[in-house]
Design an enzyme around this catalytic site. Structure first.
Site, PDB file in Angstrom:
ATOM      1  N   GLU A 107       0.787  -1.367  -0.039  1.00  0.00           N
ATOM      2  CA  GLU A 107       0.002  -0.125  -0.132  1.00  0.00           C
ATOM      3  C   GLU A 107       0.837   1.190   0.005  1.00  0.00           C
ATOM      4  O   GLU A 107       1.759   1.349   0.609  1.00  0.00           O
ATOM      5  CB  GLU A 107      -1.042   0.137   1.114  1.00  0.00           C
ATOM      6  CG  GLU A 107      -1.813  -1.018   1.277  1.00  0.00           C
ATOM      7  CD  GLU A 107      -2.853  -1.024   2.817  1.00  0.00           C
ATOM      8  OE1 GLU A 107      -3.384  -1.843   2.796  1.00  0.00           O
ATOM      9  OE2 GLU A 107      -2.371   0.004   3.403  1.00  0.00           O
ATOM     10  N   CYS A 131       1.887  -5.450  16.204  1.00  0.00           N
ATOM     11  CA  CYS A 131       1.062  -4.607  17.165  1.00  0.00           C
ATOM     12  C   CYS A 131      -0.383  -4.966  16.909  1.00  0.00           C
ATOM     13  O   CYS A 131      -1.127  -5.468  15.922  1.00  0.00           O
ATOM     14  CB  CYS A 131       0.926  -3.263  16.397  1.00  0.00           C
ATOM     15  SG  CYS A 131       2.653  -2.467  16.672  1.00  0.00           S
ATOM     16  N   CYS A 134      -3.050  -3.298  14.574  1.00  0.00           N
ATOM     17  CA  CYS A 134      -2.682  -2.717  13.338  1.00  0.00           C
ATOM     18  C   CYS A 134      -2.847  -4.067  12.223  1.00  0.00           C
ATOM     19  O   CYS A 134      -2.632  -5.207  12.362  1.00  0.00           O
ATOM     20  CB  CYS A 134      -1.190  -2.650  13.028  1.00  0.00           C
ATOM     21  SG  CYS A 134      -0.552  -1.971  11.536  1.00  0.00           S
ATOM     22  N   GLY A 177       4.761  -2.196   7.513  1.00  0.00           N
ATOM     23  CA  GLY A 177       6.155  -2.675   7.880  1.00  0.00           C
ATOM     24  C   GLY A 177       6.869  -1.904   8.845  1.00  0.00           C
ATOM     25  O   GLY A 177       6.639  -0.625   9.272  1.00  0.00           O
ATOM     26  N   SER A 209       9.326   6.501  10.783  1.00  0.00           N
ATOM     27  CA  SER A 209       8.599   6.256  12.013  1.00  0.00           C
ATOM     28  C   SER A 209       9.074   4.711  12.293  1.00  0.00           C
ATOM     29  O   SER A 209       9.133   3.827  11.570  1.00  0.00           O
ATOM     30  CB  SER A 209       7.177   6.348  12.246  1.00  0.00           C
ATOM     31  OG  SER A 209       6.567   5.833  13.123  1.00  0.00           O
ATOM     32  N   SER A 232       6.722   5.523  17.488  1.00  0.00           N
ATOM     33  CA  SER A 232       5.197   4.842  17.767  1.00  0.00           C
ATOM     34  C   SER A 232       5.246   4.407  19.400  1.00  0.00           C
ATOM     35  O   SER A 232       5.668   3.468  19.509  1.00  0.00           O
ATOM     36  CB  SER A 232       4.844   3.666  16.930  1.00  0.00           C
ATOM     37  OG  SER A 232       4.465   4.097  15.700  1.00  0.00           O
ATOM     38  N   LEU A 233       4.468   5.374  20.178  1.00  0.00           N
ATOM     39  CA  LEU A 233       4.654   4.782  21.515  1.00  0.00           C
ATOM     40  C   LEU A 233       3.630   4.303  22.101  1.00  0.00           C
ATOM     41  O   LEU A 233       3.587   3.160  22.674  1.00  0.00           O
ATOM     42  CB  LEU A 233       4.945   6.160  22.199  1.00  0.00           C
ATOM     43  CG  LEU A 233       5.330   6.139  23.746  1.00  0.00           C
ATOM     44  CD1 LEU A 233       6.523   5.121  23.946  1.00  0.00           C
ATOM     45  CD2 LEU A 233       5.464   7.582  24.347  1.00  0.00           C
ATOM     46  N   HIS A 234       2.197   5.127  21.986  1.00  0.00           N
ATOM     47  CA  HIS A 234       0.868   4.655  22.277  1.00  0.00           C
ATOM     48  C   HIS A 234       0.609   4.184  23.699  1.00  0.00           C
ATOM     49  O   HIS A 234      -0.567   3.981  24.065  1.00  0.00           O
ATOM     50  CB  HIS A 234       0.644   3.495  21.700  1.00  0.00           C
ATOM     51  CG  HIS A 234       0.717   3.620  20.192  1.00  0.00           C
ATOM     52  ND1 HIS A 234       0.200   4.549  19.403  1.00  0.00           N
ATOM     53  CD2 HIS A 234       1.262   2.914  19.050  1.00  0.00           C
ATOM     54  CE1 HIS A 234       0.568   4.615  17.913  1.00  0.00           C
ATOM     55  NE2 HIS A 234       1.195   3.509  17.835  1.00  0.00           N
ATOM     56  N   ASN A 308      -8.228   4.595  13.383  1.00  0.00           N
ATOM     57  CA  ASN A 308      -9.017   3.938  12.188  1.00  0.00           C
ATOM     58  C   ASN A 308      -9.692   2.640  12.923  1.00  0.00           C
ATOM     59  O   ASN A 308      -8.749   1.932  13.205  1.00  0.00           O
ATOM     60  CB  ASN A 308      -8.713   3.884  10.696  1.00  0.00           C
ATOM     61  CG  ASN A 308      -8.399   5.420  10.330  1.00  0.00           C
ATOM     62  OD1 ASN A 308      -9.483   6.076  10.173  1.00  0.00           O
ATOM     63  ND2 ASN A 308      -6.955   5.631  10.056  1.00  0.00           N
ATOM     64  N   CYS A 351      -3.689   1.370   8.263  1.00  0.00           N
ATOM     65  CA  CYS A 351      -2.631   1.024   7.512  1.00  0.00           C
ATOM     66  C   CYS A 351      -2.800  -0.814   7.337  1.00  0.00           C
ATOM     67  O   CYS A 351      -3.078  -1.376   8.358  1.00  0.00           O
ATOM     68  CB  CYS A 351      -1.224   1.250   8.465  1.00  0.00           C
ATOM     69  SG  CYS A 351       0.462   0.527   7.557  1.00  0.00           S
TER      70      CYS A 351
END
Length: 364
Positions: A107, A131, A134, A177, A209, A232-234, A308, A351
């Site tokens: 993508e 993750c 994702c 990825g 990232s 990417s922490l989250h 999303n 994603c």
């Protein structure tokens, strides 16, 4: 350049008969030409055909001799991506599903902003980071992309923009990825698109990232290139982050912060923390306070992401009011934070979601 040694180091690289011509950096093209009895200045001509005139065939490089064109054709392939699906959102976002020469799909997303056109590129076919929110990880990792396959994503989008006399002005490496698991090809890609003989996209207009591959953060700190860096922490606490991102079980938050501090000491550059908000998981005010405490001594920015929905995952969106409260709490605690503008919400914008949908169709 994809050498035998590089393939040994990167077992997930494809083993194509010919290397993509787009995988060569400018200095590598010069070196290759000299090794094959050609003059070094031909590299500038070749790059002009590839990146300014954007030809589809080596035969179109008419100011090169027939002999040189034949040698190029004998040694290199012109990587082409086949558009399988193209979805356009009402906000102008366009999502492409491209097929690679071995049949795998990836993508790429074009996002339109007031300040220009941004392309989000993919670095791997699938992902093994796992993750839990994702769609990219569904099906696991198939292989890494060559630098030329990453470059071709930008070029293919740029060719689509040529019709309206627009240009790609920004690149974000946030597609399918983990870029730092395909580090060498990613770095070659960065140097190719940043080169003024190529697409000449400024380093400060490119962002990479990572989910937090700590050894590679130390490597990236040593690179002589001013690329923007995002993590990417989250979640600020290991317990929550490990549930969202299994990679955290290998690279704990405290060690991740040590690596980021080292990066900042070496580069003196700001870091962006990406923080997806998941309803009832990491979106309460206490989580905002934990985050502020964790990063208070860093030169950083927090990008709050309204997630999303992914049908295959169980997470739900945080209500808008709670997102604003989270942002307000961070700012109250002295943290620079913004809420990412939602784009492509009416298409398969998450994603990996479009690729996952196509895989479902293929396996029915």
């Amino acid at each position: 350049m994809i050498t035998t040694e590089k393939k040994k180091k990167n077992k997930f690289l494809p083993d194509f008969e010919k290397q993509s011509i787009y995988s060569l950096r400018y200095d590598e093209m010069q070196e290759w030409l000299v090794e094959h009895g050609q003059q070094k200045f031909r590299a500038k001509q070749i790059f002009e055909w590839l990146y300014q005139k954007r030809v589809d065939s080596i035969d179109d490089m008419t100011n090169l001799s027939k002999d040189l064109r034949q040698v190029l054709k004998d040694n290199f392939a012109m990587t082409t991506l086949t558009t399988v699906v193209k979805q356009e959102s009402k906000d102008g976002t366009i999502k492409f599903l491209f097929e690679l020469q071995d049949g795998y799909t990836i993508e790429t997303v074009l996002m339109r902003h007031d300040y220009g056109n941004s392309v989000c590129v993919t670095t791997q076919v699938g992902c093994r980071i796992g993750c839990t929110f994702c769609a990219s990880t569904l099906g696991g990792l198939k292989r890494n992309l060559e630098a030329g396959e990453i470059v071709s994503q930008v070029l293919t989008v740029q060719k689509a923009l040529d019709a309206t006399d627009e240009r790609v002005s920004q690149i974000v490496i946030m597609g399918i990825g983990e870029p730092f698991e395909n580090y060498d090809e990613m770095m070659d890609f960065l140097r190719i698109v940043n080169d003024d003989n190529s697409l000449n996209i400024g380093a400060r207009h490119i962002t990479v990232s990572t989910s937090g591959i700590i050894p590679r953060i130390y490597d990236f700190a040593e690179e002589d290139i001013q690329i923007n860096f995002a993590v990417s922490l989250h979640a600020a606490k290991d317990e929550i982050r490990s549930k969202l991102m299994p990679i955290n079980r290998a690279y704990h938050v405290d060690k991740l912060m040590e690596a980021i501090k080292y990066y900042q000491e070496k580069t003196n550059r700001r870091v962006t923390f990406e923080y997806g908000l998941f309803g009832g998981v990491n979106d309460q005010l206490e989580h905002a306070r934990d985050l502020a405490h964790l990063i208070k001594d860093l030169n950083c920015h927090v990008n709050l992401i309204p997630v999303n929905h992914v049908p295959e995952r169980n997470y739900v969106k945080t209500p808008k009011d709670d997102i604003f409260k989270f942002e307000k709490e961070l700012k109250r605690l002295g943290i620079n934070a913004t809420i990412r503008r939602e784009q492509g919400s009416d298409i398969d914008a998450a994603c990996g979601q479009l690729r996952a949908k196509e895989r479902q169709v293929e396996t029915r």
